[in-house]
Design an enzyme around this catalytic site. Structure first.
Site, short mmCIF file in Angstrom:
data_model
loop_
_atom_site.label_atom_id
_atom_site.label_comp_id
_atom_site.label_asym_id
_atom_site.label_seq_id
_atom_site.Cartn_x
_atom_site.Cartn_y
_atom_site.Cartn_z
N CYS A 197 0.82 -1.20 0.00
CA CYS A 197 0.00 0.00 0.00
C CYS A 197 0.86 1.26 0.00
CB CYS A 197 -0.93 0.00 1.21
SG CYS A 197 -2.38 1.07 0.99
N ASP A 216 -6.06 -2.69 11.73
CA ASP A 216 -4.83 -1.93 11.70
C ASP A 216 -4.42 -1.56 13.12
OD1 ASP A 216 -2.66 -0.49 10.76
OD2 ASP A 216 -3.84 0.70 9.34
#
Length: 224
Positions: free
Chosen positions: A6, A125
């Site tokens: 990412c 996360d």
């Protein structure tokens, strides 16, 4: 083991990530992020990627109409919502894009309502997304989430195998853990991360061979 790189900001990093075996690349459209990319540049990069690569647009508290506009314009396949989006806004987006990842900070009670957001993938996360902070993976150990889990937060080549062993996720996501500086990827770090994740994933999949296949599995966009 699904691997997503990412925070890609340039074509070279995107192509190298795919060449190293990444299944997906993510483009960050969050204003103020050191990894922010323009929709036009993301579109140009996506057009040069080989077929089969999953492309992801990352958004945080963006207007739903704007999310769909960027997704369509850049030709992206998955929208990743990384903010405090409401269930109604998330579902509205999910109905207009090929697939939706809904991200939560580990420990957020809304994780239990992830299906209300219209998500096909759940991301968990660390406490400060994008900071490289690790959370206690043991809080996820042995939990049946009933949905594909994409694990993020402080992962890098040295700890991703342990994270996979503890959490047994469907996939892993990395940004800062494979960078030489914010927004610039490191070739060696990407290669080592992908190799470690794939090896760990193959190892635990072998140990689970005797388990029956999951019923009612989420739609797999890669089958198209």
């Amino acid at each position: 083991m699904f691997v997503k790189i990412c925070g890609v900001t340039n074509e070279e990093d995107a192509l190298v990530a795919v060449g190293m075996g990444a299944d997906a690349v993510g483009f960050n459209f969050v204003p103020g992020s050191p990894r922010q990319i323009s929709p036009r540049l993301a579109r140009d990069i996506v057009r040069r990627l080989p077929g089969g690569v999953v492309t992801v647009g990352v958004f945080r508290n963006e207007l739903p109409e704007r999310v769909v506009q960027i997704m369509d314009g850049a030709g992206l396949r998955l929208a990743q919502l990384h903010g405090n989006e409401t269930t109604s806004d998330s579902r509205w987006i999910a109905e207009r894009v090929p697939g939706l990842i809904k991200a939560f900070v580990a420990g957020d009670p809304n994780v239990e309502r992830v299906r209300d957001y219209g998500a096909s993938v759940l991301m968990l996360d660390g406490p400060e997304p994008g900071s490289g902070s690790v959370f206690d993976w043991r809080q996820l150990e042995g939990r049946d989430r009933g949905m594909r889990l994409l694990l993020a937060g402080g992962l890098h080549a040295s700890n991703v195998a342990q994270a996979i062993e503890v959490v047994r996720p469907w996939g892993v996501d990395v940004a800062s853990g494979v960078e030489s500086e914010p927004g610039r990827k490191d070739v060696l770090a990407m290669r080592e991360f992908v190799a470690a994740a794939k090896e760990a994933g193959a190892l635990y999949e072998k140990t689970d061979e005797s388990e029956p296949p999951a019923q009612d599995a989420p739609y797999d966009w890669r089958d198209d």
